[in-house]
Design a protein around this motif. Structure first.
Motif, PDB file in Angstrom:
ATOM      1  N   SER A 121       0.838  -1.189   0.000  1.00  0.00           N
ATOM      2  CA  SER A 121       0.000   0.000   0.000  1.00  0.00           C
ATOM      3  C   SER A 121       0.878   1.247   0.000  1.00  0.00           C
ATOM      4  O   SER A 121       1.934   1.270   0.629  1.00  0.00           O
ATOM      5  CB  SER A 121      -0.886  -0.027   1.251  1.00  0.00           C
ATOM      6  N   TYR A 122       0.482   2.267  -0.705  1.00  0.00           N
ATOM      7  CA  TYR A 122       1.168   3.545  -0.869  1.00  0.00           C
ATOM      8  C   TYR A 122       2.349   3.483  -1.836  1.00  0.00           C
ATOM      9  O   TYR A 122       2.997   4.488  -2.063  1.00  0.00           O
ATOM     10  CB  TYR A 122       1.684   4.108   0.474  1.00  0.00           C
ATOM     11  N   GLY A 123       2.646   2.316  -2.434  1.00  0.00           N
ATOM     12  CA  GLY A 123       3.878   2.171  -3.194  1.00  0.00           C
ATOM     13  C   GLY A 123       3.780   2.207  -4.702  1.00  0.00           C
ATOM     14  O   GLY A 123       4.797   2.241  -5.377  1.00  0.00           O
ATOM     15  N   SER A 124       2.568   2.188  -5.270  1.00  0.00           N
ATOM     16  CA  SER A 124       2.420   2.163  -6.726  1.00  0.00           C
ATOM     17  C   SER A 124       1.731   3.431  -7.217  1.00  0.00           C
ATOM     18  O   SER A 124       0.782   3.906  -6.586  1.00  0.00           O
ATOM     19  CB  SER A 124       1.596   0.935  -7.149  1.00  0.00           C
ATOM     20  N   PHE A 125       2.205   3.922  -8.350  1.00  0.00           N
ATOM     21  CA  PHE A 125       1.737   5.189  -8.884  1.00  0.00           C
ATOM     22  C   PHE A 125       1.539   5.110 -10.398  1.00  0.00           C
ATOM     23  O   PHE A 125       2.075   4.236 -11.061  1.00  0.00           O
ATOM     24  CB  PHE A 125       2.761   6.304  -8.613  1.00  0.00           C
ATOM     25  N   ALA A 126       0.807   6.053 -10.924  1.00  0.00           N
ATOM     26  CA  ALA A 126       0.732   6.348 -12.355  1.00  0.00           C
ATOM     27  C   ALA A 126       0.521   7.864 -12.418  1.00  0.00           C
ATOM     28  O   ALA A 126       0.092   8.472 -11.431  1.00  0.00           O
ATOM     29  CB  ALA A 126      -0.407   5.594 -13.024  1.00  0.00           C
ATOM     30  N   TRP A 136      -1.010  15.280 -12.143  1.00  0.00           N
ATOM     31  CA  TRP A 136      -1.766  14.438 -11.210  1.00  0.00           C
ATOM     32  C   TRP A 136      -1.099  13.078 -11.093  1.00  0.00           C
ATOM     33  O   TRP A 136      -0.499  12.586 -12.041  1.00  0.00           O
ATOM     34  CB  TRP A 136      -3.182  14.223 -11.736  1.00  0.00           C
ATOM     35  N   PHE A 137      -1.247  12.468  -9.921  1.00  0.00           N
ATOM     36  CA  PHE A 137      -0.788  11.102  -9.703  1.00  0.00           C
ATOM     37  C   PHE A 137      -1.942  10.257  -9.219  1.00  0.00           C
ATOM     38  O   PHE A 137      -2.788  10.721  -8.446  1.00  0.00           O
ATOM     39  CB  PHE A 137       0.331  11.062  -8.648  1.00  0.00           C
ATOM     40  N   LEU A 138      -1.968   9.026  -9.666  1.00  0.00           N
ATOM     41  CA  LEU A 138      -2.801   8.008  -9.059  1.00  0.00           C
ATOM     42  C   LEU A 138      -1.886   7.296  -8.075  1.00  0.00           C
ATOM     43  O   LEU A 138      -0.732   6.991  -8.403  1.00  0.00           O
ATOM     44  CB  LEU A 138      -3.299   7.005 -10.106  1.00  0.00           C
ATOM     45  N   GLN A 139      -2.350   7.049  -6.874  1.00  0.00           N
ATOM     46  CA  GLN A 139      -1.568   6.310  -5.884  1.00  0.00           C
ATOM     47  C   GLN A 139      -2.433   5.188  -5.345  1.00  0.00           C
ATOM     48  O   GLN A 139      -3.572   5.420  -4.912  1.00  0.00           O
ATOM     49  CB  GLN A 139      -1.115   7.205  -4.741  1.00  0.00           C
ATOM     50  N   GLU A 140      -1.892   3.977  -5.375  1.00  0.00           N
ATOM     51  CA  GLU A 140      -2.622   2.822  -4.891  1.00  0.00           C
ATOM     52  C   GLU A 140      -2.496   2.703  -3.376  1.00  0.00           C
ATOM     53  O   GLU A 140      -1.385   2.612  -2.846  1.00  0.00           O
ATOM     54  CB  GLU A 140      -2.089   1.552  -5.559  1.00  0.00           C
ATOM     55  N   ILE A 141      -3.627   2.728  -2.703  1.00  0.00           N
ATOM     56  CA  ILE A 141      -3.663   2.505  -1.263  1.00  0.00           C
ATOM     57  C   ILE A 141      -4.708   1.425  -1.004  1.00  0.00           C
ATOM     58  O   ILE A 141      -5.889   1.603  -1.304  1.00  0.00           O
ATOM     59  CB  ILE A 141      -4.005   3.784  -0.469  1.00  0.00           C
ATOM     60  N   THR A 142      -4.244   0.307  -0.476  1.00  0.00           N
ATOM     61  CA  THR A 142      -5.148  -0.801  -0.184  1.00  0.00           C
ATOM     62  C   THR A 142      -5.373  -0.976   1.306  1.00  0.00           C
ATOM     63  O   THR A 142      -6.379  -1.512   1.728  1.00  0.00           O
ATOM     64  CB  THR A 142      -4.599  -2.108  -0.772  1.00  0.00           C
ATOM     65  N   GLU A 143      -4.402  -0.520   2.079  1.00  0.00           N
ATOM     66  CA  GLU A 143      -4.530  -0.571   3.537  1.00  0.00           C
ATOM     67  C   GLU A 143      -3.874   0.694   4.097  1.00  0.00           C
ATOM     68  O   GLU A 143      -2.691   0.935   3.879  1.00  0.00           O
ATOM     69  CB  GLU A 143      -3.820  -1.806   4.102  1.00  0.00           C
ATOM     70  N   ARG A 144      -4.655   1.469   4.810  1.00  0.00           N
ATOM     71  CA  ARG A 144      -4.149   2.732   5.336  1.00  0.00           C
ATOM     72  C   ARG A 144      -3.302   2.522   6.580  1.00  0.00           C
ATOM     73  O   ARG A 144      -3.542   1.618   7.373  1.00  0.00           O
ATOM     74  CB  ARG A 144      -5.301   3.682   5.644  1.00  0.00           C
ATOM     75  N   LEU A 145      -2.331   3.407   6.742  1.00  0.00           N
ATOM     76  CA  LEU A 145      -1.515   3.413   7.950  1.00  0.00           C
ATOM     77  C   LEU A 145      -2.395   3.791   9.137  1.00  0.00           C
ATOM     78  O   LEU A 145      -3.399   4.495   8.979  1.00  0.00           O
ATOM     79  CB  LEU A 145      -0.359   4.414   7.801  1.00  0.00           C
ATOM     80  N   PRO A 146      -2.039   3.375  10.335  1.00  0.00           N
ATOM     81  CA  PRO A 146      -2.858   3.712  11.522  1.00  0.00           C
ATOM     82  C   PRO A 146      -3.071   5.219  11.644  1.00  0.00           C
ATOM     83  O   PRO A 146      -2.150   5.998  11.404  1.00  0.00           O
ATOM     84  CB  PRO A 146      -2.014   3.175  12.680  1.00  0.00           C
ATOM     85  N   GLY A 147      -4.280   5.589  11.994  1.00  0.00           N
ATOM     86  CA  GLY A 147      -4.609   6.995  12.190  1.00  0.00           C
ATOM     87  C   GLY A 147      -4.992   7.733  10.930  1.00  0.00           C
ATOM     88  O   GLY A 147      -5.285   8.913  10.963  1.00  0.00           O
ATOM     89  N   ARG A 148      -5.009   7.055   9.812  1.00  0.00           N
ATOM     90  CA  ARG A 148      -5.340   7.711   8.532  1.00  0.00           C
ATOM     91  C   ARG A 148      -6.794   7.488   8.168  1.00  0.00           C
ATOM     92  O   ARG A 148      -7.344   6.476   8.191  1.00  0.00           O
ATOM     93  CB  ARG A 148      -4.466   7.197   7.397  1.00  0.00           C
TER      94      ARG A 148
END
Length: 148
Positions: A121-126, A136-148
């Motif tokens: 999560s947070y590591g892939s972009f386009a 603009w960027f697309l950012q893949e987030i599948t699991e958020r960090l705590p508190g987000r």
């Protein structure tokens, strides 16, 4: 005290061309188009699922058209988002990740083709740009960090 980001202003040179891009190509919702008076027009659009809107128009900012960089749209599947936007006629870079494993560098430095190998999560972009070059960027987030 809560502080919520609700609007981002982007500078464009052709309001109607930008409106067509954001609404027709990207699928943003058109919230408002107010031609207030000569030299002052406000267009507000919102990305699907986002609480934050984008405003552009005339008489809203002194920033040069196309000067905004690094806006992020969060997606749950980078490859699916890439395919959908490409299918809508948007020129999107292929998915990439940063060689350092962290966020991405400015420009195209340290870009490695393909999604982050473990699909962390947070590591892939386009990336893509609007007609004026606002980035603009697309950012893949599948699991958020705590508190987000």
């Amino acid at each position: 005290m809560e502080l919520k980001l609700e609007v981002v202003v982007i500078p464009v040179s052709d309001i109607d061309k930008a409106k067509d891009f954001y609404v027709d190509k990207l699928g943003f919702r058109l919230d408002a188009d107010f031609p207030i008076d000569d030299g002052y027009r406000i267009v507000q659009v919102t990305p699907p699922g986002s609480p934050c809107s984008v405003i552009f128009g005339e008489g809203l900012t002194t920033a040069p058209a196309g000067s905004v960089q690094g806006l992020h749209l969060i997606v749950s599947d980078i490859e699916q988002a890439h395919a959908e936007l490409t299918g809508r006629g948007v020129d999107v870079s292929g998915p990439f990740h940063d060689a350092t494993g962290a966020f991405h560098h400015a420009g195209q430095a340290y870009r490695v083709p393909g999604p982050q190998p473990e699909r962390a999560s947070y590591g892939s972009f386009a990336s893509f740009a609007d007609p004026d070059g606002n980035e603009w960027f697309l950012q893949e987030i599948t699991e958020r960090l705590p508190g987000r």
